[in-house]
Design an enzyme around this catalytic site. Structure first.
Site, PDB file in Angstrom:
ATOM      1  N   ASN A  52      24.888  66.411  81.592  1.00 14.48           N
ATOM      2  CA  ASN A  52      24.126  65.185  81.442  1.00 14.48           C
ATOM      3  C   ASN A  52      23.644  64.984  80.004  1.00 14.48           C
ATOM      4  OD1 ASN A  52      22.400  62.999  81.701  1.00 14.48           O
ATOM      5  ND2 ASN A  52      21.670  63.612  83.702  1.00 14.48           N
ATOM      6  N   ASP A  53      22.613  65.706  79.616  1.00 12.27           N
ATOM      7  CA  ASP A  53      22.030  65.472  78.287  1.00 12.27           C
ATOM      8  C   ASP A  53      23.026  65.703  77.154  1.00 12.27           C
ATOM      9  OD1 ASP A  53      19.587  64.855  79.400  1.00 12.27           O
ATOM     10  OD2 ASP A  53      18.939  66.943  79.418  1.00 12.27           O
ATOM     11  N   VAL A  54      23.981  66.609  77.361  1.00 13.44           N
ATOM     12  CA  VAL A  54      24.891  66.960  76.273  1.00 13.44           C
ATOM     13  C   VAL A  54      25.941  65.889  76.017  1.00 13.44           C
ATOM     14  CG1 VAL A  54      24.577  69.439  76.602  1.00 13.44           C
ATOM     15  CG2 VAL A  54      26.447  68.282  77.775  1.00 13.44           C
TER      16      VAL A  54
END
Lengths: 459, 99
Positions: free
Chosen positions: A385-387
């Site tokens: 997700n965040d990456v």
């Protein structure tokens, strides 16, 4: 007398050999080809050093020693063999904490023995004891958090001030010890304060930052071991501890850098406190079913797979490899794109993919693979997700702004396998999910990949 | 046993610190977790120090704390070895498949 001299010589030679084997082992572990043999070299060194220590002069308590090695060894062996690959990070934290505790125990035994140690040795014993205790209780908290035994990140106002006060109090007691006041209650209080400090330091740190913290405690334990090595005049402990201390520090910096955070930032600011940035994410997430997604991938020329912690949780790595083989049989180029902090530890994804049998020559680091997203037909994102959140490039107010990301948004199509519509670990909405060329495939990682496999097989 | 005089110990400390740095500096990211685990195993050498401390302890408190120290140290060494070996075995298989 002669017998004693040759025993001492034998012990010194053995420790020398152990130090050599440790360094060679670590060196071999730093390349994928020789890595598997590296741990065996280091292991041999450990066996040699431990066995020869039974011949150490003036020793007693052999029964107690043997019993302790047996109990500790068997427990660790049993847990280490049973643990799932996904749970590796917390096991490393656990074993590391044990090492810190052992270093603190050495310090406590030496300080409480009442022997005259002198100011230099006392200082080193105190430092090793403090660092070891912090590493012990801190690693245990890290273990409890990652294991899910402890779910809340405890934060309160003035936290850093409280930690600083505890540290200062422990330091004052340490100085009193060095100055020659070896009262038992001072020694006990100092260790208790250090243990509390480890807990209060680690409690506010969120799960996403845990790898960095575990790595830091790993380095700290190494340092504590080196200090206790000075106390005991043991060169093998000094060398092994120092090597780990410096290697661990470097590793910690590499990890923090990969997350675009400074170490101070990880330790002293609760992550997730800040808002999700100012950019309003517009548009809607568009769902796709497995058949359509399968068709997109089967007729692609190049598919890049971005795995994340979700893949680990769902134990989907074997299915992902099956999917990969299926696509490769159809002539599709498949590559894996690994963000440095994907999962809960750098290299976590590589370990899981290796477990499933994915050859490491189709697994790429962020810097190598990022240019390739531009001409990739499909980026398949599994539990990451965040990456892959493009706001890290664009939104200066976002907490993850500046973090290097995988450019999945530049691929012609994105397929995101995700359990629900929630935000990522950092609590930030992911703009990628709302792009026009992104399709969401909802479901558990393993189930969704199985559906993809079925869809491609039935073509 | 040999006595490490202050400066000899400091030289060891300095050289070992550089060694640790150099050994890790060129490591590909894929080995970060196994290497963290491997270095975690290496500081399991603390078990040796705990054995010496327990072996020379003379008070009940010394026995108890020393016993705990050896137990924890042995756990560090054995656990660190087991998980590192399990991780690295996987690299071995994929390496062999490739060649």
């Amino acid at each position: 007398m002669n017998g004693l001299v040759s025993t001492s010589l034998l012990i010194e030679i053995s420790y020398y050999a152990a130090a050599f084997l440790f360094i060679m082992g670590l060196k071999r572990m730093s390349s994928p080809v020789t890595a598997a043999s590296g741990i065996k070299w280091a292991g041999l060194g450990m066996v040699v050093a431990t066995a020869i220590t039974f011949l150490y002069p003036d020793m007693h308590n052999y029964v107690l020693t043997t019993a302790a090695i047996f109990v500790g060894g068997v427990l660790a062996w049993w847990t280490g063999k049973r643990v799932a690959m996904t749970d590796m990070p917390q096991m490393i934290a656990l074993y590391n904490g044990m090492g810190g505790g052992a270093a603190a125990a050495i310090s406590a035994v030496e300080l409480l023995s009442g022997r005259e140690l002198g100011p230099v040795v006392t200082t080193l014993a105190v430092l090793g004891g403090l660092i070891g205790s912090v590493s012990f209780s801190g690693s245990m908290v890290a273990f409890a958090k990652l294991q899910g035994l402890l779910r809340k990140d405890v934060r309160f106002r003035g936290q850093n001030f409280v930690n600083l006060a505890i540290l200062a109090a422990a330091a004052v007691l340490g100085v009193m010890l060095v100055a020659g006041n070896g009262a038992t209650n001072i020694i006990t209080s100092m260790f208790l304060l250090a243990l509390v400090l480890g807990v209060t330091m680690t409690l506010p740190i969120g799960g996403a930052d845990m790898p960095v913290v575990i790595s830091l405690y790993n380095a700290l334990t190494g340092l504590a071991v080196a200090f206790e090595g000075f106390v005991l005049d043991n060169a093998a402990m000094i060398i092994a501890g120092t090597v780990v201390g410096s290697a661990g520090t470097l590793l910690t910096q590499l990890m923090a850098k990969a997350m675009n955070r400074s170490l101070g930032n990880v330790l002293f600011s609760g992550f997730g406190d800040s808002s999700g940035g100012s950019t309003e994410v517009t548009g809607a997430m568009k769902a796709v079913d497995a058949n359509d997604a399968g068709i997109m991938m089967a007729f692609a020329e190049k598919v890049l797979i971005v795995p994340g912690y979700g893949m680990a949780v769902a134990q989907a790595q074997h299915k992902v490899w099956e999917l990969t083989q299926l696509l490769r049989d159809r002539g599709v180029t498949v590559k894996f794109a690994i963000h440095p902090v994907a999962g809960r530890m750098p290299g976590h994804m590589n370990v899981l993919l290796a477990e499933a049998g994915v050859p490491y020559d189709i697994i790429y680091d962020q810097d190598e693979i990022n240019p390739e997203f531009d001409n990739a037909d499909v980026a398949l994102i599994i539990g990451a997700n965040d990456v892959v959140n493009p706001v890290a490039r664009t939104d200066t107010t976002s907490p993850i702004y500046g973090m290097p990301i995988l450019n999945a948004d530049k691929a012609r199509n994105c397929i995101v396998i995700k359990r629900g519509q929630g935000a990522g670990f950092s609590g930030i909405q992911n703009a990628l999910f709302f792009l026009d060329n992104t399709r969401m495939l909802y479901g558990d990682g393993q189930a969704a990949v199985s559906e993809l496999i079925q869809a491609i097989k039935s073509l | 046993m040999i006595e490490l005089s202050g400066f000899a110990a400091l030289y060891i400390f300095m050289l070992a610190a550089f060694t640790g740095y150099e050994v890790i500096a060129k490591v590909p990211a894929i080995l970060h977790t196994p290497l963290m685990s491997g270095s975690n195993f290496v500081h399991g050498i603390v078990v040796v120090g705990a054995m010496i401390a327990l072996g020379h302890a003379e008070t009940p408190a010394g026995y108890v704390i020393g016993f705990l120290g050896v137990l924890l140290g042995a756990g560090n060494a054995v656990g660190g070895y087991v998980v590192t070996e399990r991780m690295l075995e996987m690299f071995k298989t994929s390496g062999e498949k490739k060649s």
